[in-house]
Scaffold this motif. Sequence first.
Motif, short mmCIF file in Angstrom:
data_model
loop_
_atom_site.label_atom_id
_atom_site.label_comp_id
_atom_site.label_asym_id
_atom_site.label_seq_id
_atom_site.Cartn_x
_atom_site.Cartn_y
_atom_site.Cartn_z
N GLU A 25 0.83 -1.21 0.00
CA GLU A 25 0.00 0.00 0.00
C GLU A 25 0.86 1.26 0.00
OE1 GLU A 25 -3.00 -0.06 -0.62
OE2 GLU A 25 -3.96 -1.81 0.27
N ALA A 26 2.08 1.17 -0.56
CA ALA A 26 2.99 2.32 -0.52
C ALA A 26 2.33 3.59 -1.06
CB ALA A 26 4.25 2.01 -1.30
N GLU A 27 1.46 3.43 -2.05
CA GLU A 27 0.86 4.63 -2.66
C GLU A 27 -0.19 5.28 -1.77
OE1 GLU A 27 0.31 3.82 -7.27
OE2 GLU A 27 0.05 2.02 -6.05
N CYS A 28 -0.72 4.51 -0.82
CA CYS A 28 -1.84 5.03 -0.04
C CYS A 28 -1.44 5.48 1.36
CB CYS A 28 -2.91 3.95 0.13
SG CYS A 28 -3.60 3.39 -1.42
N ILE A 29 -0.34 4.93 1.87
CA ILE A 29 -0.11 4.95 3.30
C ILE A 29 0.08 6.36 3.87
CG2 ILE A 29 2.37 4.68 3.78
CD1 ILE A 29 1.47 1.92 4.93
N GLU A 30 0.76 7.22 3.12
CA GLU A 30 0.99 8.57 3.65
C GLU A 30 -0.30 9.38 3.68
OE1 GLU A 30 4.38 9.31 1.15
OE2 GLU A 30 5.61 9.69 2.93
N ALA A 31 -1.05 9.27 2.60
CA ALA A 31 -2.33 9.99 2.55
C ALA A 31 -3.25 9.47 3.66
CB ALA A 31 -2.98 9.79 1.19
N PHE A 32 -3.21 8.15 3.85
CA PHE A 32 -4.05 7.58 4.91
C PHE A 32 -3.63 8.14 6.26
CE2 PHE A 32 -4.77 4.77 8.41
CZ PHE A 32 -6.11 4.46 8.26
N HIS A 33 -2.32 8.14 6.51
CA HIS A 33 -1.82 8.59 7.81
C HIS A 33 -2.24 10.03 8.08
CE1 HIS A 33 1.32 10.63 10.29
NE2 HIS A 33 0.98 9.65 11.11
N ALA A 34 -2.12 10.89 7.07
CA ALA A 34 -2.45 12.30 7.28
C ALA A 34 -3.92 12.46 7.70
CB ALA A 34 -2.18 13.08 5.99
N ARG A 35 -4.80 11.75 6.98
CA ARG A 35 -6.23 11.90 7.30
C ARG A 35 -6.59 11.24 8.62
NH1 ARG A 35 -9.58 10.56 1.96
NH2 ARG A 35 -11.24 10.34 3.52
N ALA A 36 -6.03 10.06 8.86
CA ALA A 36 -6.35 9.35 10.11
C ALA A 36 -5.83 10.13 11.31
CB ALA A 36 -5.75 7.95 10.08
N SER A 67 9.28 5.58 8.47
CA SER A 67 9.48 7.04 8.51
C SER A 67 8.28 7.73 9.16
CB SER A 67 9.82 7.60 7.13
OG SER A 67 8.75 7.38 6.27
N LEU A 68 7.08 7.17 8.99
CA LEU A 68 5.93 7.75 9.69
C LEU A 68 6.10 7.62 11.20
CD1 LEU A 68 2.90 6.52 7.52
CD2 LEU A 68 3.79 8.85 7.71
N ALA A 69 6.61 6.45 11.62
CA ALA A 69 6.80 6.22 13.06
C ALA A 69 7.87 7.15 13.61
CB ALA A 69 7.17 4.76 13.31
N ALA A 70 8.87 7.47 12.78
CA ALA A 70 9.93 8.37 13.24
C ALA A 70 9.37 9.79 13.41
CB ALA A 70 11.09 8.37 12.25
N ALA A 71 8.43 10.14 12.55
CA ALA A 71 7.89 11.50 12.59
C ALA A 71 6.74 11.65 13.59
CB ALA A 71 7.41 11.90 11.20
N ASN A 72 5.99 10.59 13.79
CA ASN A 72 4.83 10.66 14.69
C ASN A 72 4.94 9.56 15.74
OD1 ASN A 72 2.37 10.69 15.94
ND2 ASN A 72 1.14 10.28 14.10
N PRO A 73 5.18 9.96 17.00
CA PRO A 73 5.36 8.94 18.05
C PRO A 73 4.10 8.11 18.32
CG PRO A 73 5.26 11.16 18.98
CD PRO A 73 5.32 11.33 17.50
N LEU A 313 3.50 -14.47 12.38
CA LEU A 313 4.81 -14.27 12.99
C LEU A 313 5.22 -12.83 12.81
CD1 LEU A 313 6.41 -17.51 11.57
CD2 LEU A 313 5.73 -17.11 13.94
N ILE A 314 5.61 -12.20 13.90
CA ILE A 314 6.01 -10.80 13.82
C ILE A 314 7.53 -10.72 13.75
CG2 ILE A 314 6.07 -8.61 15.07
CD1 ILE A 314 3.31 -9.23 16.12
N GLU A 315 8.02 -10.00 12.74
CA GLU A 315 9.46 -9.85 12.59
C GLU A 315 9.95 -8.68 13.43
OE1 GLU A 315 10.87 -10.34 8.48
OE2 GLU A 315 12.03 -8.52 8.86
N THR A 316 9.27 -7.54 13.30
CA THR A 316 9.70 -6.33 14.01
C THR A 316 8.48 -5.57 14.52
OG1 THR A 316 11.21 -6.11 12.13
CG2 THR A 316 11.30 -4.38 13.78
N LEU A 317 8.68 -4.93 15.65
CA LEU A 317 7.64 -4.06 16.20
C LEU A 317 8.31 -2.73 16.51
CD1 LEU A 317 4.72 -3.96 17.36
CD2 LEU A 317 5.65 -4.78 19.51
N ILE A 318 7.81 -1.65 15.94
CA ILE A 318 8.44 -0.36 16.24
C ILE A 318 7.42 0.63 16.79
CG2 ILE A 318 10.34 -0.49 14.57
CD1 ILE A 318 8.61 1.28 12.72
N GLY A 319 7.93 1.62 17.51
CA GLY A 319 7.09 2.68 18.04
C GLY A 319 6.27 2.23 19.23
N SER A 320 6.70 1.14 19.85
CA SER A 320 5.92 0.64 20.97
C SER A 320 6.85 -0.04 21.96
CB SER A 320 4.90 -0.37 20.46
OG SER A 320 4.34 -1.05 21.54
#
Length: 327
Positions: A25-36, A67-73, A313-320
């Motif tokens: 969903e690379a094309e959607c994710i930033e727009a989604f994040h901004a609105r959400a 990068s979203l997680a780095a910008a928004n805690p 199976l979870i490989e990585t968990l970030i921002g938490s």
Amino acid sequence: MSAVEIPRSPQPACRLSVVVPCFNEAECIEAFHARAKSACELLAGDAYEIVFVDDGSRDNTWPLIQSLAAANPRVVGVKLMRNHGHQLAATAGLQTSRGQRVLLIDADLQDPPELMGDMWALMDKGADVVYGKRTSREGESWFKRASASLFYRLLMRMTDVAIPVDTGDFRMMDRKVVDILNSMPEHHRFLRGMVSWIGGRQVPLNYERLSRFAGRTKYPLKKMVLFAVDAITGFSIVPLRLAFWIGLVAAMMAAGLLAYVFIGWLSGETVVGWTSMMAVITFFAGVQLAVLGVIGEYLGRLVHESKRRPMFLIETLIGSDREIPRS
Ligand code: UDP
Ligand code: MG
């Protein structure tokens, strides 16, 4: 001397989690994040989290989540080891989330994140679950709409659980519902059915389903069929009963034919009728295989569930700072 206790500020209670399964969903994710993000801040200040689950994407989805997680805690990123499918990705997100209310939503903006305000208001009025009910489906093919409509109506007739028609997984749930959902162990998950099964006060919110913001559907026909089979076998044993009735009707027809054959034998006409004989044999062989197939479908699921492997199976968990949830 005893060790000095370092006072820790209590974790601010998270009032709202937004769980977003993402597959390429690379094309959607930033727009989604901004609105959400704006919608969440309006409702919960900064007591919210957005949990993006990367379901084994092969595009830029995960770096974007990072990068979203780095910008928004308030962004939590969950990276699954491989593609587990929408329902399991959503499950991984639900198990990671810890908000008092949880919104499950797709990343493609087909379901407007702004509706979380209306859902929130209905929850305030006492609902345990508010599910989005589609009044129209923009930008989806005729085939997708027709098959979805047929599927929901068929499912409604086959199950004991009242699964509302024309709803997807877009819904807001109270923490207690999410906890129950998380405690349900089945691997073949049909979340909207499982939530209906839980019960409580479930209210619809009508909305227009828009077209995808960008990209293509991640539910090709094959996945759709598997999803439908999961839904039916997970919530209904009607096909098994049907298998029995088909078998019974076939046996009765066979008995009638046997009488016919016997009369033919008595009258000495035994050679003619080869064609009808072949037709009958292939017909009954077909019926038997179909019935066995239905049984096999259930048996296969039983085998799957009995292995008790982890669901995802979870490989990585970030921002938490929470531990990686074990399914
Ligand atoms: N999705 C996923 N894993 C998959 C397929 C889909 O996490 O294997 C996600 C996808 O990124 C989207 C949501 O599930 O956020 C719904 O998928 P899609 O929009 O393609 O389905 P449709 O709306 O066409 O039914
Ligand atoms: Mg979609």
